[in-house]
Structures are given as structure tokens and as C-alpha cells.
Design a protein around this motif. Structure first.
Motif, mmCIF file in Angstrom:
data_model
loop_
_atom_site.group_PDB
_atom_site.id
_atom_site.type_symbol
_atom_site.label_atom_id
_atom_site.label_comp_id
_atom_site.label_asym_id
_atom_site.label_seq_id
_atom_site.Cartn_x
_atom_site.Cartn_y
_atom_site.Cartn_z
ATOM 1 N N LEU A 145 35.588 64.318 10.393
ATOM 2 C CA LEU A 145 36.765 63.824 11.117
ATOM 3 C C LEU A 145 37.763 64.955 11.360
ATOM 4 C CD1 LEU A 145 37.326 60.319 9.464
ATOM 5 C CD2 LEU A 145 36.137 60.861 11.604
ATOM 6 N N GLY A 146 37.894 65.857 10.406
ATOM 7 C CA GLY A 146 38.781 67.005 10.598
ATOM 8 C C GLY A 146 38.307 67.904 11.727
ATOM 9 N N ARG A 147 37.008 68.092 11.803
ATOM 10 C CA ARG A 147 36.461 68.946 12.867
ATOM 11 C C ARG A 147 36.609 68.276 14.234
ATOM 12 N NH1 ARG A 147 33.067 73.073 10.311
ATOM 13 N NH2 ARG A 147 32.842 72.531 8.125
ATOM 14 N N VAL A 148 36.462 66.974 14.253
ATOM 15 C CA VAL A 148 36.647 66.252 15.524
ATOM 16 C C VAL A 148 38.121 66.298 15.921
ATOM 17 C CG1 VAL A 148 36.526 63.991 16.640
ATOM 18 C CG2 VAL A 148 34.641 64.770 15.179
ATOM 19 N N ALA A 149 39.006 66.038 14.973
ATOM 20 C CA ALA A 149 40.444 65.994 15.277
ATOM 21 C C ALA A 149 40.950 67.348 15.774
ATOM 22 C CB ALA A 149 41.229 65.566 14.033
ATOM 23 N N SER A 150 40.420 68.431 15.221
ATOM 24 C CA SER A 150 40.888 69.762 15.633
ATOM 25 C C SER A 150 40.230 70.235 16.917
ATOM 26 C CB SER A 150 40.583 70.776 14.530
ATOM 27 O OG SER A 150 39.185 71.008 14.468
ATOM 28 N N GLY A 151 39.274 69.472 17.429
ATOM 29 C CA GLY A 151 38.595 69.871 18.649
ATOM 30 C C GLY A 151 37.415 70.793 18.413
ATOM 31 N N GLU A 152 37.182 71.174 17.150
ATOM 32 C CA GLU A 152 36.055 72.069 16.885
ATOM 33 C C GLU A 152 34.725 71.403 17.221
ATOM 34 O OE1 GLU A 152 35.712 73.867 12.868
ATOM 35 O OE2 GLU A 152 33.615 73.330 13.047
ATOM 36 N N LEU A 153 34.628 70.105 16.907
ATOM 37 C CA LEU A 153 33.399 69.360 17.192
ATOM 38 C C LEU A 153 33.716 68.464 18.391
ATOM 39 C CD1 LEU A 153 30.636 69.347 15.777
ATOM 40 C CD2 LEU A 153 31.466 67.519 14.316
ATOM 41 N N ASP A 154 33.044 68.748 19.497
ATOM 42 C CA ASP A 154 33.396 68.122 20.773
ATOM 43 C C ASP A 154 32.624 66.812 20.954
ATOM 44 O OD1 ASP A 154 34.468 67.863 23.307
ATOM 45 O OD2 ASP A 154 32.837 69.031 24.231
ATOM 46 N N VAL A 155 33.109 65.755 20.327
ATOM 47 C CA VAL A 155 32.383 64.478 20.347
ATOM 48 C C VAL A 155 33.375 63.336 20.120
ATOM 49 C CG1 VAL A 155 31.903 64.436 17.850
ATOM 50 C CG2 VAL A 155 30.298 63.349 19.424
ATOM 51 N N ASP A 156 33.059 62.173 20.687
ATOM 52 C CA ASP A 156 33.820 60.961 20.362
ATOM 53 C C ASP A 156 33.154 60.238 19.208
ATOM 54 O OD1 ASP A 156 35.899 60.980 22.251
ATOM 55 O OD2 ASP A 156 34.543 60.252 23.811
ATOM 56 N N VAL A 157 33.973 59.727 18.306
ATOM 57 C CA VAL A 157 33.449 58.888 17.231
ATOM 58 C C VAL A 157 33.977 57.470 17.488
ATOM 59 C CG1 VAL A 157 33.372 58.491 14.742
ATOM 60 C CG2 VAL A 157 33.405 60.830 15.634
ATOM 61 N N PRO A 158 33.162 56.625 18.102
ATOM 62 C CA PRO A 158 33.657 55.287 18.470
ATOM 63 C C PRO A 158 33.945 54.416 17.242
ATOM 64 C CG PRO A 158 31.536 55.778 19.530
ATOM 65 C CD PRO A 158 31.768 56.836 18.520
ATOM 66 N N ALA A 159 33.216 54.630 16.160
ATOM 67 C CA ALA A 159 33.453 53.832 14.948
ATOM 68 C C ALA A 159 32.715 54.445 13.773
ATOM 69 C CB ALA A 159 32.966 52.396 15.147
ATOM 70 N N VAL A 160 33.183 54.064 12.583
ATOM 71 C CA VAL A 160 32.510 54.427 11.333
ATOM 72 C C VAL A 160 32.102 53.123 10.658
ATOM 73 C CG1 VAL A 160 32.848 55.446 9.026
ATOM 74 C CG2 VAL A 160 33.802 56.591 11.056
ATOM 75 N N HIS A 178 42.625 58.393 11.196
ATOM 76 C CA HIS A 178 42.223 59.234 12.322
ATOM 77 C C HIS A 178 42.138 58.434 13.624
ATOM 78 C CE1 HIS A 178 41.139 62.070 9.120
ATOM 79 N NE2 HIS A 178 41.157 63.006 10.046
ATOM 80 N N GLY A 179 42.596 57.156 13.573
ATOM 81 C CA GLY A 179 42.599 56.349 14.787
ATOM 82 C C GLY A 179 41.228 55.847 15.195
ATOM 83 N N ILE A 180 40.336 55.750 14.211
ATOM 84 C CA ILE A 180 38.957 55.340 14.497
ATOM 85 C C ILE A 180 38.668 54.025 13.782
ATOM 86 C CG2 ILE A 180 36.535 55.967 14.080
ATOM 87 C CD1 ILE A 180 37.442 58.933 14.362
ATOM 88 N N PRO A 181 38.060 53.038 14.491
ATOM 89 C CA PRO A 181 37.736 51.756 13.840
ATOM 90 C C PRO A 181 36.737 51.931 12.705
ATOM 91 C CG PRO A 181 37.505 51.610 16.248
ATOM 92 C CD PRO A 181 37.696 53.056 15.920
ATOM 93 N N PHE A 182 36.926 51.141 11.646
ATOM 94 C CA PHE A 182 36.009 51.159 10.498
ATOM 95 C C PHE A 182 35.429 49.769 10.319
ATOM 96 C CE2 PHE A 182 34.848 50.590 6.079
ATOM 97 C CZ PHE A 182 34.219 51.784 5.755
ATOM 98 N N HIS A 183 34.116 49.687 10.231
ATOM 99 C CA HIS A 183 33.462 48.399 10.006
ATOM 100 C C HIS A 183 32.836 48.371 8.625
ATOM 101 C CE1 HIS A 183 33.931 47.596 14.276
ATOM 102 N NE2 HIS A 183 33.349 48.744 14.548
ATOM 103 N N HIS A 184 33.232 47.407 7.831
ATOM 104 C CA HIS A 184 32.619 47.261 6.506
ATOM 105 C C HIS A 184 31.460 46.267 6.598
ATOM 106 C CE1 HIS A 184 32.851 45.584 2.156
ATOM 107 N NE2 HIS A 184 31.892 46.471 2.290
ATOM 108 N N VAL A 185 30.265 46.771 6.319
ATOM 109 C CA VAL A 185 29.081 45.903 6.313
ATOM 110 C C VAL A 185 28.503 45.932 4.903
ATOM 111 C CG1 VAL A 185 26.800 45.482 7.276
ATOM 112 C CG2 VAL A 185 28.591 46.447 8.737
ATOM 113 N N PRO A 186 28.814 44.904 4.101
ATOM 114 C CA PRO A 186 28.342 44.923 2.704
ATOM 115 C C PRO A 186 26.817 44.807 2.631
ATOM 116 C CG PRO A 186 29.997 43.200 3.086
ATOM 117 C CD PRO A 186 29.561 43.686 4.424
#
Lengths: 294, 294, 294, 294
Positions: free
Chosen positions: D110-125, D139-147
Motif C-alpha cells: 500500500l505504501g508503494r502504491v500510495a507513493s506512486g512507485e507501484l503503478d496499479v489500482d487496488v480496487p479492494a483488499v 489508504h482509501g481502499i475497501p476491505f472485505h472480511h470473508v471469514p
């Protein structure tokens, strides 16, 4: 440390408890012992304590025999499981080297011995092929060719060959028996006979790629690093206590011969480091793991 | 070692002589002190001796204040130059972090603190730019923006800014002042004030590429590895005692931005390791060199 | 790659523009050229393009002389600055080795040559001391002892000694002049004469610790890694284009002799890699930087 | 290379023969294509040829759809086994991240994405535990908990949970499904569904220490280096094509928690490198091995 003066090296392992450091330190201080190098390790998993200490020989008022006799009393107080050793750097050690056809590790070791970097005598080299006789003799070292039958063909001849190797090795009572790419698996009885003295270099990062043709296995698996492992030989193939390991990067462009070439540079340094630490009594074995005070 | 129990950490440097190990070991043994980890180093060049020992707090019959008082007597016997410290792992340490615009080191440190890997409180972060305020506050840590004038434009404003930084830092009396890619050169008086506590990460393998734009310097020179150096800050730029260094391979295909990207991963781990060792009292400084017992 | 079949190696650098790859690929495809290995690099900073290609000799209908003649036309179309070379792996190369007293690099190179790992002839070794005569001759290679006056004592004698070295070297018109810990600084005219062929191993991670006694400098600075650098020799000391570098970890317990010992293992592999790449025409020099297609 | 301009990336594998480079180079040259980066590999063992080329988008007179259509003809001539892809760096990619409790890899990505180092969208975790919801959402990214049910207790519930994971992932049709220390073994059908897109980080130097608790296995074996492996997920556990590996040194003083801590730094960089190369279409899979053009 590479101080040239004569030293006594004490190494010891025992169940951990309060006062071990003090017991040893007091014994040494009492006699004016000047500690040049000292290392300690308390292992929380096994509950064992390990130490290795180098003392200036001229700081103690007695010789190594008397040091051993007096230190035995200190060790006795630390419990009956205590495993200890006192060596004298003035007593030059001996290493026998066993080889097959690949000469890079032998050539490297002989260069280190010749330059004085590796402080050991090599009374002889034994090869199951004659290929490395010339390079050995060019260093003024006897070479013994002991032919082995092809794998699986003649168990009696193989046992006889190992008998001959054993006889040649034991004639020199060496501190190390170095399997420098010796491609024969030692029989169980020799593993036991030479326990703690037989050192192998395996051309993979163990426990990956045990056994034959590890670079071929590595290539087939598509690994991105290849490595080498220096370990004590035990009855189970490539499973003995590890002394040292290292790796080098490879990539898709490296075919098996490239891996072999790159790996050789790692095999050489890993074996040289492992052997050096063994000869300097820096390696303490406990179970299947090593404590290496380097 | 990562045992969670409370420990007292003794670190000491003094002129070498016979009996130092015994003096300390006896003192501990006398009171039942259980040594969990011990390291020694005798430096033949300077004639100094260094040690660091971790003792289980519950094995000693007194608290850290009394341990300090009693150990002071042991230290006094080792001579007046003796430099020693006793710390208690139950006394949580504080690190202030100074940053500019590049966030990778800050982000990395905050992650290690949040996960508990780095056992330290961060009372505040100070930036000469506001860019890293959000990420700092997202971790629940105050962020202070102290603007600095452009280089060389206004010495009075710069002195005032450093005065403000000093005030903010000293309000927390931290054990470490971490310059996590803070792009301002500390004035001499702050270097002295924070001697042994101010830790910098320089983005080159020092002593190569001192000063500004080290990756540009490295690219121009055509080096095949780039590195990072964690060191204590002294009045001479990038010349303080080195705590840790590491490198990563680059090649002709790496333009400056690629070196910057690859280098960041090294900067992060080198700073994290150096800070960890500093906080665990593993770093003993003598002259311009360090003894690091890790 | 280590395919044993005969290959032609084309290496080329020129100002970048559209169609270079196509021009070369077409030329080869037109004659049935089978490309075994190909590498390209476009440098955004200098605007230059570099390539190296290995073609199976038996896939082309002409010999290397005709390939050179025909490729010259391709190169001419790529502009007058184009710098290119075509070599034939069947034409065995020659490397002269210059040494002083330290034998580890020489010993290592001779072992690689003897085992066939390094595919080169060594017509002779030149030493300014006689120490390494025996090991050289044991490999069946002539050794020439050319004594040098003590530093700063007799410039005429020094010039005469370099004249003798030059005569001995040029008698063999070698593809590489390897300074394998040769402790004399080449005069400017020899640097120019042997430009692109004289390869030095410097025992530090350049640009740190230029000049004499780099391990002493490294120890005094307290670095945590020591390294070695293989570079082309130019008139400015230790400042030529870097071919390869590597490092090894040291710590406070390593005195200078330990650094020397650990560093030797790095010097050996760095020089061996650099020389190998040079001999395989994998190193393209542009300005003070190298493109290494390995 | 990190040039910011828009590029088309062509990657291709096919049986090797004469003229492949020329066919592609001619096609590009004909339309004025400016090659920024090109890499080739001919594999002697499999007889396959691989290439990856980056072309400046503005140098070609057509868009990516038309490039694909036209390149399809080139590829067709190279044989029906030819496997190729053309991507456009202007089409931003998507990576879904699957996690459990350990947050270091997620935090690092997430740090690499936020800084622009990793050029990718993360639609969800997606997490099978809720622990990492906060850091994800910060980081403004949706999180889905799937037990997930406890291992071995309820196969139907487990299948249902994987069904939910699949639904969430496929809603975004991601280019990468990153198992960032996701501690569940993917069912065979998901391995097949996500073949070539599902990327795992395993916390050992594979093939050593497959499966659960690799650091415990490493400690028990007494290895001197621990590592991490980034690989494509296949139906056989931890046996898919390896993208990247690296290691870090450990010694006898490192208990399992120390190995875990040191290993985390390697896991992070190995996963980040592997994911970056995957997203930049630098990884070509052939059988169980990868060609990585980095």
C-alpha cells in the motif's frame, strides 16, 4: 581476529544456569589469563549454553596440558553433560582432502594453504580418479589414487576401496577430513568414525536439492539463486549439521553449465570458510545444529 | 534474541586489561544474575575493551536504580576512562523523527512501530515540508510543520527554524533523533547537543558520494552497486560513526530514477536496522568507529 | 550461455534512432543468421544505442572476414560515429598478466585458465618482484621479472622498467593486459596505448578509498562492507570505467588483516568476472561508463 | 527504465528459428516504431524463443487495438504455438490483494502504491480475518472480511468462503491476485481460473520448506540463510513458476521470532519486485519456469 601470537582456545557447551561465565572468567583471571576474544550463546530452545574463548598463551603460567587438567575441574563443576575442548594454536592441525574429478575446490584450498591464509597441513590428497594428481603434487603434497567401482556394480570392491581410504586417512589422524567434491557417499561406519571431523561441500542450498546433480535439479525448478552448503557428514545423506551456506543469483539465461560455473565460486568460498572455522574451533555442534562463533 | 521478559542491559567500554570479564561476571554471579546474552570485543588497534550484556531482571534482587549504583563501583575499578550505561527494557524509549518530502523511510518506520516490531514511542514527527502530515497523523502521531527558507537565502530564518526544531525535539527528551531523509544539514551546536542520539540515513555507501544528490553522483561514476549508510550525526557532513550499511546491484539499464527506486529499499532496511540496534543499546561508539553487538 | 559451437560476436554502439534493430536483424536474416543471444540498450541520458549479438558461425554462408566487410556497410548506414566490432569465438584470445607480490588473483586466474573455465591464452606473466615466478611456471607459463626502483627514487629507472614491460606485453599483442594487484601506477602513455585493454582490480568499492592501502582507509573509516572494483585503466588513478564491483560484510571485530583476507575473495571473483566479460566482448565503453551485457 | 512516456509493450514466446528478430523489427521499423527497451532469450533446452519490447506509443501511427490486430499477423507467421500479448502503459492495471493477519506485506504494498512507485489500482483488499481492515481503509481502499472456518472443520463453509472471495475478485477482473501472506490454500479451480495472475509470497527459499511454518522448519534444520519466494500459484502447493527469490543471513543466535523478523524484510521486497515485474509484463511463463526481463 588474526593476531599472530600463540593462544589457547577454550570451547564449551553445557546446560545453562547462573554463574557459568563467572566460573570460567574467574578461573582465567585468577591465573592472569588475558582474553583476546570471547563469545557466548545461550540457546533458549535447548536450554544450553555455549562459549569459546581465546587466551594469550604467554599470559598463563602453565602449558596446554596443565591448562587442560585444571580446566577439567572447572568443567566438572558445570555438570556431567559438559562438552569442552582446549586447543593450542601452536599445535598445527592436519586436514586430509578427498576429491574426485572436479578440481576447483581442491585448487582453491591448496592456494589458501600455500599462501598461509589457511593454517593447516595437508598430509595427502586422495582421489577416486587420478585427474587431480598433478595439481596436488605441484604443491608438494602426496596424491593417492584409490579407484572405486562404478556405482552399484560391485559392493565388495567398493567396501575395499573405502577400507583403503580409511587406512590412508587414519595414518595421519587428521583434525579434518574434507570431502572437496568427493562424489562417493561415505558408509555409515566411516560417518561415525569421523563424526565431527568429516566436512562436505554440497553444491546446493540445502535442504533443497539433496543428492545427485543439484544444479540440474535447480535448473528444472527454475530457482533464481543457486547456493552451496558446507556441513558435517552424518549417516543420512546431505542432512548433517550445517556450518556455512551462501548463494549467487542466476536467471533464465543461465543454462545448467552456467549455473555450474557460477556455483563453483560459491562452493569454493563456502568450503574455505567452513573449514577455517572448524580448524579454529569456532564450530560447536549440538544435535543437528551448529553454533559458529566467527 | 527476542525473549519478551524484562532485562537489564549493561554496556561498557574501557581500556583493556586482564580480569574485566571476571569482574563483571563475578558481580553478576554474586547476586544470581542470569545472563541471557553477552558479547565482548577487544580492539587490538585502540587497546580498548567493549562488552554488552543482557541480564534477566527477575534474577537480580534489586531494581535498575540500585543496579546502576552498584555497577558504578565495578566500573570505577576498571579505570576512570570507563564509559558505561545500564538500561532497563521496561523503560520504553522515545524517538523523534525529522523528515522532508520523501516518505518511504518514515512510512517504513511507522509501520514497524505500529506492528510492534520496533519497540519505541514516537512522540512526534517534524517536517520542513507539510507533505507527510497525513501519513503521520493516520498513525495517531502529531506532526509539526517547521518551514525552512530556501538554501542560502536567509540564515536568520534558518537559525530560527532550527531553534523551533530543537524546542520541539527537546520537549520529549528522546533517546533517538532520526533524520529520515531530512534534507537539512544540522548546525554544529545541534550535532553536539544530540551527539550519540542523532541518527541519519544517507543514500549512498559512504564515504562515496557525500552530500547532495548521491544517486546522480553514483550514476555519473557508473558504479555497479548503490547503497545506503546509517550513521551518527557529527559536525562534519556525512562523516560520523557508521552504524550500518548495505548495497543493491544496479546496471547500465538503470537510469537515476531506477537507482532511486532500488536504493529506497536499501535505505529503509538500513535505517530500521541501525535504529533498532541503537535503541537496544547495541551500538558502542569509540572515536569515529562503532562496535555493534547484533 | 555456454554453448560450445563457434559463434560470431557483433557489438555496436551508435546514436539512437528508429530502425537500428531492424537494420541489423535484416542483414542477419537475409543470410540465414541464427541469433543465439542478443542484448540491446538505449541510453536516454546520452541518446546512444548499444547492442551485442551472438550468431552461430555455421548459420552464415561466409567467414568472419567477409562478415566484417559486409557488416561494415550496415554500420556505415548507422552513422559515422558508429563504433562496432565483430569477433570470432574460434580466434583464441590472449591476456598478459602483471603482478607484484600478492598472489591470490594470479593464482585464481591461472586456475580458471587451466580448468578451461576462462577461455584465453596467457603468453606470459610479468612481475615487479620474483615472488610469483614459481606458481606461474608450474602452470607452464613464462614469468618475466622486471624490477622497479623504490617509489620516488629513480624516475629514469622506472621509465626503463615500464619500457621493458611494454616491450614484453606488446610482443604478444594481447586482447587484455590484466593488472592483477600490480602495485605500480601505469604512465599516461601506456594508459593510452592500452586503452580499453588494460584492466585493473582495485581493492575497494570505488570511488571510495582511491590509491594506496584501501583496507587501511576502510578500517579507519569504520565501514561495514568492503569491496573490490574491476575497471579499465585510464590516466586518472582508479577513475576509469567500472566493469564490475562486489562487496562483503565486515564488522568491528575485523582488524585490517581480516579485511584483507575477506576482501581477497571478492577481488578474485570481481576480477575473474570482469575479465571474462571483457574477453567475451560483453563490455561496451561509452565515456566513463560501461554497458555490460552479461 | 522509468521513462514516463506512453509505451506499448509487446511480449512473445514461440519455437525458435531464424528470422524472428528480423520479422518483429521489420514490422516495427516499417511503421517508424521507436524501441525504448528490448530483450531477447533463446532457450537451448526447450528450443523456445522469448522477447519483450517497449515501443514509444507516439512513434507508431495507430492505437493499441490496431497494433494488436497488425501484430497478430506477424505472430501468425511465427507459428501456431506462438504466445503473445500487447499491452498499453496508458491502460492502468488492477491488483486485488488477499491477506490474513500478518500485515507487513500489505502495508508495504500500500505504501508503494500510495507513493506512486507501484503503478496499479487496488480496487479492494480481502481478509479472512478483520485485523487489516483499518490500515487498508486508511489508504482509501475497501476491505472485505470473508471469514473462513478453522482448518479441516467444515469443507462446505470453506467452499462458500472461497466462492465469496472469487465473486469479490472477479467483480474487478484484476490483472493480478496477490496472496500477500494469505494463509489459505487456493482450491484447484481457482488456481486454474487465475492461472498466470495469482501471485503468492512464500516465506522460504523454495523448494526448501514447502507448506506451513517455514521459519520453524528452517530453524530446526539449522540453515544459515532464510529466504522468500514470489511465484505464480498452481494446483500443487508452493510449486508454481518462480518469479523472484532472495535471502538474508541468520545465525545460531536467531531464534524463530528473529528469523520471522528478518525474513519479513525479504518477503516485502521479493513480493514487491515480483508484482512490479508481473504488472510490467516482464514475466513470461513457459512450463514451470519463468523468463523475467528486468
Amino acid at each position: 581476529m588474526s593476531a599472530p601470537e600463540r593462544r589457547y582456545v577454550i570451547s564449551l557447551g553445557c546446560p545453562d544456569r547462573t554463574g557459568i561465565v563467572a566460573a570460567i572468567a574467574n578461573f582465567l583471571a585468577e591465573h592472569g589469563g588475558w582474553i583476546i576474544e570471547a563469545a557466548y550463546h545461550a540457546d533458549p530452545d535447548t536450554g544450553w549454553f555455549f562459549t569459546r574463548q581465546e587466551v594469550r598463551a604467554d599470559s598463563l603460567p602453565f602449558d596446554v596440558a596443565e591448562l587442560r587438567a585444571r580446566f577439567a575441574e572447572v568443567a566438572r563443576e558445570l555438570g556431567e553433560q559438559t562438552d569442552w575442548r582446549v586447543t593450542d594454536t601452536a599445535e598445527r592441525k592436519r586436514a586430509m582432502i578427498l576429491v574426485s574429478r572436479a578440481g576447483h575446490c581442491l585448487y582453491d584450498l591448496l592456494g589458501r594453504v600455500a599462501s598461509g591464509e589457511l593454517d593447516v597441513d595437508v598430509p595427502a590428497v586422495i582421489g577416486n580418479h587420478p585427474d587431480l594428481a598433478d595439481i596436488t603434487r605441484a604443491h608438494g603434497i602426496p596424491f593417492h589414487h584409490v579407484p572405486f567401482p562404478r556405482a552399484g556394480t560391485d559392493p565388495d570392491a567398493k567396501a575395499a576401496a573405502f577400507g583403503e581410504v580409511r587406512r590412508l586417512v587414519e595414518a595421519h589422524d587428521p583434525h579434518a577430513v574434507v570431502l572437496a567434491r568427493f562424489m562417493q557417499v561415505l558408509p555409515t561406519e566411516l560417518c561415525e568414525e569421523w563424526a565431527g571431523r568429516a566436512i562436505n561441500i554440497h553444491h546446493s542450498f540445502l535442504p533443497s536439492f539433496v543428492g545427485a546433480r543439484p544444479y540440474h535439479q535447480a535448473h528444472a525448478r527454475g530457482v533464481k539463486l543457486v547456493g552451496a552448503t558446507c556441513h558435517y557428514v552424518t549417516a543420512e545423506l546431505d542432512a548433517g549439521p550445517i556450518i556455512e551456506q551462501d548463494v549467487i543469483r542466476v536467471d533464465h539465461a543461465d543454462a545448467v553449465p552456467d549455473m555450474v560455473r557460477k556455483g563453483r565460486d560459491i562452493e569454493k568460498v563456502v568450503l574455505a570458510r567452513g573449514l577455517r572455522w572448524h580448524l579454529e574451533d569456532r564450530v560447536l555442534v549440538h544435535g543437528n545444529r551448529t553454533v559458529v562463533f566467527h
